[in-house]
Enzyme design. Structure first.
Site, PDB file in Angstrom:
ATOM      1  N   LYS A  82       0.850  -1.197   0.000  1.00  0.00           N
ATOM      2  CA  LYS A  82       0.000   0.000   0.000  1.00  0.00           C
ATOM      3  C   LYS A  82       0.884   1.245   0.000  1.00  0.00           C
ATOM      4  O   LYS A  82       1.766   1.392   0.837  1.00  0.00           O
ATOM      5  CB  LYS A  82      -0.898   0.017   1.239  1.00  0.00           C
ATOM      6  CG  LYS A  82      -1.838   1.227   1.276  1.00  0.00           C
ATOM      7  CD  LYS A  82      -2.828   1.120   2.408  1.00  0.00           C
ATOM      8  CE  LYS A  82      -2.362   1.771   3.663  1.00  0.00           C
ATOM      9  NZ  LYS A  82      -2.532   3.228   3.730  1.00  0.00           N
ATOM     10  N   ASP A 108      -3.549   4.349  -1.632  1.00  0.00           N
ATOM     11  CA  ASP A 108      -4.505   4.769  -0.595  1.00  0.00           C
ATOM     12  C   ASP A 108      -4.444   6.285  -0.423  1.00  0.00           C
ATOM     13  O   ASP A 108      -3.873   6.786   0.540  1.00  0.00           O
ATOM     14  CB  ASP A 108      -4.152   4.043   0.712  1.00  0.00           C
ATOM     15  CG  ASP A 108      -5.171   4.303   1.811  1.00  0.00           C
ATOM     16  OD1 ASP A 108      -6.323   4.664   1.492  1.00  0.00           O
ATOM     17  OD2 ASP A 108      -4.804   4.143   2.989  1.00  0.00           O
ATOM     18  N   LEU A 109      -5.044   6.998  -1.374  1.00  0.00           N
ATOM     19  CA  LEU A 109      -4.982   8.466  -1.338  1.00  0.00           C
ATOM     20  C   LEU A 109      -6.204   9.077  -0.662  1.00  0.00           C
ATOM     21  O   LEU A 109      -6.245  10.285  -0.439  1.00  0.00           O
ATOM     22  CB  LEU A 109      -4.815   9.018  -2.757  1.00  0.00           C
ATOM     23  CG  LEU A 109      -3.530   8.571  -3.463  1.00  0.00           C
ATOM     24  CD1 LEU A 109      -3.409   9.229  -4.830  1.00  0.00           C
ATOM     25  CD2 LEU A 109      -2.305   8.879  -2.626  1.00  0.00           C
ATOM     26  N   LYS A 110      -7.193   8.273  -0.371  1.00  0.00           N
ATOM     27  CA  LYS A 110      -8.396   8.732   0.357  1.00  0.00           C
ATOM     28  C   LYS A 110      -8.912  10.072  -0.205  1.00  0.00           C
ATOM     29  O   LYS A 110      -9.034  11.054   0.508  1.00  0.00           O
ATOM     30  CB  LYS A 110      -8.104   8.850   1.856  1.00  0.00           C
ATOM     31  CG  LYS A 110      -7.811   7.507   2.519  1.00  0.00           C
ATOM     32  CD  LYS A 110      -7.828   7.626   4.027  1.00  0.00           C
ATOM     33  CE  LYS A 110      -7.606   6.304   4.711  1.00  0.00           C
ATOM     34  NZ  LYS A 110      -6.257   5.742   4.521  1.00  0.00           N
ATOM     35  N   LEU A 111      -9.253  10.049  -1.480  1.00  0.00           N
ATOM     36  CA  LEU A 111      -9.723  11.268  -2.139  1.00  0.00           C
ATOM     37  C   LEU A 111     -11.018  11.754  -1.490  1.00  0.00           C
ATOM     38  O   LEU A 111     -11.894  10.955  -1.150  1.00  0.00           O
ATOM     39  CB  LEU A 111      -9.949  10.993  -3.627  1.00  0.00           C
ATOM     40  CG  LEU A 111      -8.744  10.419  -4.385  1.00  0.00           C
ATOM     41  CD1 LEU A 111      -9.139  10.063  -5.815  1.00  0.00           C
ATOM     42  CD2 LEU A 111      -7.584  11.390  -4.371  1.00  0.00           C
ATOM     43  N   ASP A 171     -13.241  15.407  -2.160  1.00  0.00           N
ATOM     44  CA  ASP A 171     -13.361  16.786  -2.661  1.00  0.00           C
ATOM     45  C   ASP A 171     -14.658  16.845  -3.462  1.00  0.00           C
ATOM     46  O   ASP A 171     -15.443  15.887  -3.449  1.00  0.00           O
ATOM     47  CB  ASP A 171     -12.125  17.120  -3.518  1.00  0.00           C
ATOM     48  CG  ASP A 171     -11.808  18.621  -3.524  1.00  0.00           C
ATOM     49  OD1 ASP A 171     -12.744  19.431  -3.671  1.00  0.00           O
ATOM     50  OD2 ASP A 171     -10.623  18.965  -3.382  1.00  0.00           O
ATOM     51  N   ILE A 172     -14.881  17.919  -4.176  1.00  0.00           N
ATOM     52  CA  ILE A 172     -16.095  17.991  -4.983  1.00  0.00           C
ATOM     53  C   ILE A 172     -15.996  16.971  -6.130  1.00  0.00           C
ATOM     54  O   ILE A 172     -14.886  16.560  -6.505  1.00  0.00           O
ATOM     55  CB  ILE A 172     -16.347  19.418  -5.528  1.00  0.00           C
ATOM     56  CG1 ILE A 172     -15.203  19.865  -6.433  1.00  0.00           C
ATOM     57  CG2 ILE A 172     -16.557  20.392  -4.374  1.00  0.00           C
ATOM     58  CD1 ILE A 172     -15.508  21.173  -7.174  1.00  0.00           C
ATOM     59  N   PRO A 173     -17.155  16.538  -6.673  1.00  0.00           N
ATOM     60  CA  PRO A 173     -17.127  15.453  -7.676  1.00  0.00           C
ATOM     61  C   PRO A 173     -16.184  15.701  -8.842  1.00  0.00           C
ATOM     62  O   PRO A 173     -15.409  14.803  -9.230  1.00  0.00           O
ATOM     63  CB  PRO A 173     -18.589  15.380  -8.143  1.00  0.00           C
ATOM     64  CG  PRO A 173     -19.378  15.830  -6.943  1.00  0.00           C
ATOM     65  CD  PRO A 173     -18.542  16.911  -6.298  1.00  0.00           C
ATOM     66  N   THR A 206     -10.587   3.696  10.939  1.00  0.00           N
ATOM     67  CA  THR A 206     -10.422   2.737  12.041  1.00  0.00           C
ATOM     68  C   THR A 206      -9.846   3.386  13.304  1.00  0.00           C
ATOM     69  O   THR A 206      -9.888   2.794  14.374  1.00  0.00           O
ATOM     70  CB  THR A 206      -9.496   1.581  11.606  1.00  0.00           C
ATOM     71  OG1 THR A 206      -8.374   2.139  10.924  1.00  0.00           O
ATOM     72  CG2 THR A 206     -10.190   0.636  10.679  1.00  0.00           C
ATOM     73  N   GLN A 255      -4.946   3.352  16.467  1.00  0.00           N
ATOM     74  CA  GLN A 255      -6.138   2.655  15.963  1.00  0.00           C
ATOM     75  C   GLN A 255      -7.118   2.405  17.117  1.00  0.00           C
ATOM     76  O   GLN A 255      -6.693   2.044  18.224  1.00  0.00           O
ATOM     77  CB  GLN A 255      -5.751   1.317  15.322  1.00  0.00           C
ATOM     78  CG  GLN A 255      -4.851   1.445  14.100  1.00  0.00           C
ATOM     79  CD  GLN A 255      -5.602   1.942  12.864  1.00  0.00           C
ATOM     80  OE1 GLN A 255      -6.683   2.510  12.956  1.00  0.00           O
ATOM     81  NE2 GLN A 255      -5.012   1.748  11.709  1.00  0.00           N
ATOM     82  N   GLY A 266       0.245  -2.235   8.677  1.00  0.00           N
ATOM     83  CA  GLY A 266       1.404  -1.349   8.610  1.00  0.00           C
ATOM     84  C   GLY A 266       2.388  -1.622   9.726  1.00  0.00           C
ATOM     85  O   GLY A 266       3.239  -2.518   9.638  1.00  0.00           O
TER      86      GLY A 266
HETATM   87  O1  C5P Z   1       0.148   0.823  11.016  1.00  0.00           O
HETATM   88  P1  C5P Z   1      -1.254   0.351  10.833  1.00  0.00           P
HETATM   89  O2  C5P Z   1      -1.384  -1.148  10.668  1.00  0.00           O
HETATM   90  O3  C5P Z   1      -2.200   0.922  11.846  1.00  0.00           O
HETATM   91  O4  C5P Z   1      -1.659   0.965   9.422  1.00  0.00           O
HETATM   92  C1  C5P Z   1      -2.950   0.873   8.894  1.00  0.00           C
HETATM   93  C2  C5P Z   1      -2.958   1.458   7.519  1.00  0.00           C
HETATM   94  O5  C5P Z   1      -4.279   1.413   7.016  1.00  0.00           O
HETATM   95  C3  C5P Z   1      -2.508   2.911   7.457  1.00  0.00           C
HETATM   96  O6  C5P Z   1      -1.721   3.044   6.294  1.00  0.00           O
HETATM   97  C4  C5P Z   1      -3.776   3.706   7.334  1.00  0.00           C
HETATM   98  O7  C5P Z   1      -3.609   4.847   6.540  1.00  0.00           O
HETATM   99  C5  C5P Z   1      -4.712   2.724   6.641  1.00  0.00           C
HETATM  100  N1  C5P Z   1      -6.125   2.901   6.928  1.00  0.00           N
HETATM  101  C6  C5P Z   1      -6.633   2.831   8.207  1.00  0.00           C
HETATM  102  N2  C5P Z   1      -7.974   3.024   8.432  1.00  0.00           N
HETATM  103  C7  C5P Z   1      -8.804   3.250   7.424  1.00  0.00           C
HETATM  104  C8  C5P Z   1      -8.310   3.290   6.124  1.00  0.00           C
HETATM  105  C9  C5P Z   1      -6.952   3.105   5.912  1.00  0.00           C
HETATM  106  O8  C5P Z   1      -5.872   2.586   9.141  1.00  0.00           O
HETATM  107  N3  C5P Z   1     -10.098   3.369   7.633  1.00  0.00           N
END
Ligand code: C5P
Length: 249
Positions: free
Chosen positions: A50, A77-80, A82-84, A135, A206, A226
């Site tokens: 990722k 995983d850029l998590k966009l 913004d406006i459409p 999360t 988390q 991660g």
């Molecule tokens: O280090 P860790 O296992 O907590 O990383 C979780 C990864 O998942 C991070 O890169 C984080 O950006 C991503 N993520 C998240 N929760 C979300 C979406 C993505 O933790 N809802």
């Protein structure tokens, strides 16, 4: 979720079979050099990486191209959010990277997600995943943003919205994955962060976590991990342990 031809042609749309197809290692690192050092350590064990905001903003598309050239699948995983029109443009801008999956925030709304889905309609474009409730957010954190419902209710609401918009995958915590699986059915691609080994001393930032085995047993398609790997004294050993846990689940 939707069954557009683009999804069925996509590698990530196939039923994940081996543990390596179900584990995505989050390269949350500050430079391409640091990321590639870790990738070298995990070569032969892991298939998916990722690339999130930290690495992408530091190193850009070249990181994705490098990983693709080495034969890895990339989750961008850029998590966009913004406006459409802007989000659709962003989807088109990263479509050439070769990433297999790309995220956007479901809380951007149905119109935003629909515009993104239309922009990503070609088979070679990344598969879109809608991020539901982060999360890291507890019920109290969610309430403070003006959403009084428990996280699971909000995740299910956003999952339905994503489905209506034609988005073919969802990111949620392990604690909601069973309910989301029930709502969306066996074909939905559910990608789950917030995974922590049972032996972990804490869960970092988390809030809604579970073990890899629990997440898989509840219906997760793929797991995003991660720090339990990247910050481990021996990342390859940590990854191997997670792969074994996925296999046993
Ligand atoms: O280090 P860790 O296992 O907590 O990383 C979780 C990864 O998942 C991070 O890169 C984080 O950006 C991503 N993520 C998240 N929760 C979300 C979406 C993505 O933790 N809802």
């Amino acid at each position: 979720m939707d069954s557009a031809p683009a999804d069925t042609a996509h590698p990530s749309a196939q039923a994940p079979l081996s543990p390596a197809d179900r584990l995505i290692v989050a390269l949350d690192l500050p430079s391409a050099t640091a990321a590639f050092d870790l990738v070298d350590e995990l070569q032969g064990l892991c298939r998916w990486f990722k690339v999130g905001m930290e690495l992408y903003y530091a190193a850009g598309n070249s990181v994705v191209h490098h990983l693709r050239d080495r034969g890895f699948e990339v989750f961008l995983d850029l998590k966009l959010h913004d406006i459409p029109n802007t989000v659709a443009g962003a989807v088109r801008s990263v479509s050439c990277t070769g990433a297999s999956m790309l995220t956007l925030h479901a809380s951007g709304g149905e119109k935003m997600m629909r515009a993104a889905a239309q922009a990503a309609s070609r088979p070679e474009f990344p598969r879109l995943l809608a991020v539901s409730v982060l999360t890291s957010m507890s019920a109290d954190d969610l309430a403070a943003t003006g959403v009084p419902d428990p996280p699971e209710a909000q995740v299910l609401r956003l999952a339905k919205l994503a489905q209506q918009a034609g988005i073919s995958g969802l990111v949620c915590s392990p604690q909601e994955v069973a309910a989301v699986r029930q709502l969306l059915g066996p074909a939905a691609l559910l990608v789950i962060p917030g995974v922590r080994p049972a032996s972990a001393a804490g869960s970092d930032d988390q809030a809604r976590v579970a073990t890899a085995a629990e997440a898989i047993a509840c219906g997760a398609s793929m797991l995003v991990v991660g720090r339990p790997i990247t910050q481990a004294p021996d990342p390859a050993k940590a990854a191997a342990a997670l792969l074994a846990e996925i296999a046993s689940a």
